[in-house]
Design a protein around this motif. Structure first.
Motif, PDB file in Angstrom:
ATOM      1  N   PRO A  77       0.901  -1.105  -0.039  1.00  0.00           N
ATOM      2  CA  PRO A  77      -0.117   0.040   0.073  1.00  0.00           C
ATOM      3  C   PRO A  77       0.748   1.360   0.155  1.00  0.00           C
ATOM      4  N   ILE A  78       0.415   2.508  -0.401  1.00  0.00           N
ATOM      5  CA  ILE A  78       1.119   3.487  -0.386  1.00  0.00           C
ATOM      6  C   ILE A  78       0.681   4.830   0.570  1.00  0.00           C
ATOM      7  N   CYS A  79       1.414   5.174   1.368  1.00  0.00           N
ATOM      8  CA  CYS A  79       1.149   6.299   2.437  1.00  0.00           C
ATOM      9  C   CYS A  79       1.880   7.357   1.975  1.00  0.00           C
ATOM     10  N   PHE A  80       0.721   8.256   1.420  1.00  0.00           N
ATOM     11  CA  PHE A  80       0.998   9.609   0.801  1.00  0.00           C
ATOM     12  C   PHE A  80       1.038  10.465   2.111  1.00  0.00           C
ATOM     13  N   ALA A  81       2.361  10.907   2.621  1.00  0.00           N
ATOM     14  CA  ALA A  81       2.585  11.558   3.751  1.00  0.00           C
ATOM     15  C   ALA A  81       2.667  13.121   3.674  1.00  0.00           C
ATOM     16  N   SER A  82       1.881  13.930   4.346  1.00  0.00           N
ATOM     17  CA  SER A  82       1.940  15.441   4.415  1.00  0.00           C
ATOM     18  C   SER A  82       2.485  15.488   5.675  1.00  0.00           C
ATOM     19  N   THR A  83       3.721  16.505   5.771  1.00  0.00           N
ATOM     20  CA  THR A  83       4.425  16.767   7.019  1.00  0.00           C
ATOM     21  C   THR A  83       4.560  18.343   6.836  1.00  0.00           C
ATOM     22  N   VAL A  84       5.078  19.044   7.921  1.00  0.00           N
ATOM     23  CA  VAL A  84       5.598  20.347   7.897  1.00  0.00           C
ATOM     24  C   VAL A  84       6.989  20.388   8.942  1.00  0.00           C
ATOM     25  N   ASP A  85       7.720  21.284   8.220  1.00  0.00           N
ATOM     26  CA  ASP A  85       8.917  21.544   9.154  1.00  0.00           C
ATOM     27  C   ASP A  85       8.695  22.574  10.174  1.00  0.00           C
ATOM     28  N   ASN A  87       6.908  24.869   6.590  1.00  0.00           N
ATOM     29  CA  ASN A  87       6.830  24.354   5.119  1.00  0.00           C
ATOM     30  C   ASN A  87       6.588  23.117   4.957  1.00  0.00           C
ATOM     31  N   VAL A  88       5.579  22.996   4.010  1.00  0.00           N
ATOM     32  CA  VAL A  88       4.687  21.775   3.808  1.00  0.00           C
ATOM     33  C   VAL A  88       5.383  20.916   2.916  1.00  0.00           C
ATOM     34  N   ASN A  89       5.486  19.531   3.173  1.00  0.00           N
ATOM     35  CA  ASN A  89       6.087  18.342   2.129  1.00  0.00           C
ATOM     36  C   ASN A  89       4.918  17.313   1.995  1.00  0.00           C
ATOM     37  N   LEU A  90       5.198  16.691   0.774  1.00  0.00           N
ATOM     38  CA  LEU A  90       4.020  15.530   0.557  1.00  0.00           C
ATOM     39  C   LEU A  90       4.843  14.518  -0.340  1.00  0.00           C
ATOM     40  N   SER A  91       5.047  13.384   0.110  1.00  0.00           N
ATOM     41  CA  SER A  91       5.835  12.412  -0.261  1.00  0.00           C
ATOM     42  C   SER A  91       5.063  10.940  -0.236  1.00  0.00           C
ATOM     43  N   PRO A  92       5.307  10.097  -1.061  1.00  0.00           N
ATOM     44  CA  PRO A  92       4.721   8.654  -0.951  1.00  0.00           C
ATOM     45  C   PRO A  92       5.705   7.706  -0.482  1.00  0.00           C
ATOM     46  N   PHE A  93       5.351   6.905   0.232  1.00  0.00           N
ATOM     47  CA  PHE A  93       6.158   5.703   0.949  1.00  0.00           C
ATOM     48  C   PHE A  93       5.271   4.604   0.986  1.00  0.00           C
ATOM     49  N   SER A  94       5.981   3.397   0.264  1.00  0.00           N
ATOM     50  CA  SER A  94       5.640   2.332   0.403  1.00  0.00           C
ATOM     51  C   SER A  94       5.809   1.155   1.262  1.00  0.00           C
ATOM     52  N   PHE A  95       6.654   1.647   2.077  1.00  0.00           N
ATOM     53  CA  PHE A  95       7.116   0.640   3.008  1.00  0.00           C
ATOM     54  C   PHE A  95       6.130   1.253   4.328  1.00  0.00           C
ATOM     55  N   PHE A  96       5.123   0.711   4.195  1.00  0.00           N
ATOM     56  CA  PHE A  96       3.873   1.057   4.952  1.00  0.00           C
ATOM     57  C   PHE A  96       2.632   0.154   5.227  1.00  0.00           C
ATOM     58  N   PHE A 149      -0.635  -1.282  11.461  1.00  0.00           N
ATOM     59  CA  PHE A 149      -0.267  -2.757  12.462  1.00  0.00           C
ATOM     60  C   PHE A 149      -1.126  -2.665  13.749  1.00  0.00           C
ATOM     61  N   SER A 150      -2.155  -1.928  14.091  1.00  0.00           N
ATOM     62  CA  SER A 150      -3.021  -2.154  15.075  1.00  0.00           C
ATOM     63  C   SER A 150      -4.279  -1.168  14.839  1.00  0.00           C
ATOM     64  N   SER A 151      -5.438  -1.780  15.301  1.00  0.00           N
ATOM     65  CA  SER A 151      -6.649  -0.959  15.181  1.00  0.00           C
ATOM     66  C   SER A 151      -6.928  -0.268  16.677  1.00  0.00           C
ATOM     67  N   ASN A 152      -6.455  -0.907  17.727  1.00  0.00           N
ATOM     68  CA  ASN A 152      -6.715  -0.428  18.936  1.00  0.00           C
ATOM     69  C   ASN A 152      -5.469  -0.413  19.872  1.00  0.00           C
ATOM     70  N   PRO A 153      -4.665   0.472  19.965  1.00  0.00           N
ATOM     71  CA  PRO A 153      -4.808   1.899  19.368  1.00  0.00           C
ATOM     72  C   PRO A 153      -4.588   1.807  18.048  1.00  0.00           C
ATOM     73  N   PRO A 154      -5.172   2.895  16.957  1.00  0.00           N
ATOM     74  CA  PRO A 154      -4.740   2.876  15.681  1.00  0.00           C
ATOM     75  C   PRO A 154      -3.532   3.035  15.161  1.00  0.00           C
ATOM     76  N   ILE A 155      -2.661   2.435  14.949  1.00  0.00           N
ATOM     77  CA  ILE A 155      -1.399   2.654  14.778  1.00  0.00           C
ATOM     78  C   ILE A 155      -1.030   2.298  13.143  1.00  0.00           C
ATOM     79  N   MET A 156      -0.131   3.197  12.406  1.00  0.00           N
ATOM     80  CA  MET A 156       0.195   2.896  11.223  1.00  0.00           C
ATOM     81  C   MET A 156       1.572   3.243  11.133  1.00  0.00           C
ATOM     82  N   ILE A 157       2.438   2.558  10.396  1.00  0.00           N
ATOM     83  CA  ILE A 157       3.987   2.526  10.320  1.00  0.00           C
ATOM     84  C   ILE A 157       4.359   2.896   8.708  1.00  0.00           C
ATOM     85  N   PHE A 158       5.192   3.879   8.498  1.00  0.00           N
ATOM     86  CA  PHE A 158       5.740   3.958   7.193  1.00  0.00           C
ATOM     87  C   PHE A 158       7.246   4.455   7.617  1.00  0.00           C
TER      88      PHE A 158
END
Ligand SMILES: Cc1cc2nc3c(=O)[nH]c(=O)nc-3n(C[C@H](O)[C@H](O)[C@H](O)COP(=O)(O)O)c2cc1C
Length: 289
Positions: A27-35, A39-48, A51-60
């Motif tokens: 799957p592709i995580c299209f990650a939006s972050t800021v410094d 400043n806004v950044n947007l990049s895709p990551f497929s190491f993603f 891993f858990s729904s309770n708590p809801p955790i994603m890893i990329f």
């Protein structure tokens, strides 16, 4: 012939290629972050993945460059501002997503370069992608740096705080796989499009406990016709049919003079139509011949 490879004996690019081609689709995580300056950044990551729904955790994982060992802006940003919006990518935005993976200079906003709509988030500072079918506003709980060497991954643990779903992708209030039209990343420059015949269903062996392939009669397990997938589906049944059930389900079939292999082919076709009990009855009948 099987090739057996020691990952320490091949080059980093060759290892990278094997790992990313074999472990797919991703799957592709299209990650939006800021410094820290906003400043806004947007990049895709497929190491993603999730891993858990309770708590809801994603890893990329934005990895260190295999070429010059530099770290990705996304990695730098989440260390400055521990927040991320994970946007989901479907066919409708795949080309723009690919464009946004260009190594633009730090501070360049890929929303602008790739032509996406920047929608303000409610709980975090990075904006979300207006065109994405689903977006997750997340806090970054941890950043695990696996090594300082070229190609090393940096696991970003993101906890979901708020979810945005475009209602276009819902059916009866639920996210609809067919409508979502998701894409995944394969090796090299390949992608997979999760629609049409790429989508199929397998009954979940959760509520029932399948008898297992080992409980099927030997003549079925050693069939010259049935495949491993066929046996897997049969092993998912809760029990073998009784004699009465076998007789009852075969009433409408013409089986006179059919050989065992012919019956197995017939059963295979019935199995592929999704009628597992009936296929099993037919196979059991062949066992009794
Ligand atoms: C579909 C796709 C998936 C990608 N997955 C990863 C990944 O999992 N990890 C990674 O380090 N780079 C990955 N990349 C490359 C990054 O997107 C690229 O290096 C990007 O420029 C990083 O941006 P940043 O430095 O602004 O964070 C991927 C690229 C594409 C197109």
């Amino acid at each position: 012939m099987i090739q057996t490879i020691d990952p320490n004996q091949i080059s980093q690019p060759d290892l990278h290629n094997i790992l990313l081609t074999a472990v797919a689709p991703r799957p592709i995580c299209f990650a939006s972050t800021v410094d820290k300056h906003g400043n806004v950044n947007l990049s895709p990551f497929s190491f993603f993945n999730v891993f858990s729904s309770n708590p809801p955790i994603m890893i990329f994982s934005p990895a260190r460059s295999g070429r010059d060992n530099s770290t990705k802006h996304t990695h730098q940003n989440v260390k400055e501002v521990p927040e991320v919006v994970i946007n989901i990518v479907n066919q409708g935005i795949v080309e723009q997503m690919s464009l946004s993976s260009t190594a633009y200079d730090k501070g360049v906003n890929e929303f602008v370069k790739a032509g996406f709509t920047q929608v303000p988030s409610k709980t975090v500072s990075p904006p979300r992608v207006g065109e994405a079918p689903v977006s997750f506003e997340c806090s970054v709980e941890d950043v695990i740096e696996l090594a300082q060497t070229p190609g090393a991954g940096n696991l970003i643990l993101a906890k979901v705080k708020l979810i945005h779903i475009n209602e276009e992708y819902l059916t009866d209030g639920l996210l609809d796989t067919q409508k979502l039209d998701l894409v995944g990343r394969m090796g090299g420059s390949w992608y997979v499009h999760a629609n049409g015949s790429a989508l199929f269903e397998i009954p979940k062996p959760i509520r029932t406990k399948g008898i297992g392939v080992d409980a099927l009669p030997q003549g079925i397990r050693q069939s010259e016709v049935l495949t491993g997938n066929n046996l897997g589906r049969l092993g998912n049944l809760e029990r073998l049919p009784s004699k009465e059930e076998i007789m009852e389900s075969l009433q409408d079939l013409e089986l006179e003079d059919a050989s065992k292999n012919e019956i197995h082919k017939m059963a295979q076709q019935i199995l592929e139509e999704g009628k597992t009990e009936k296929a099993m009855a037919l196979l059991m009948h062949a066992e009794m011949l």
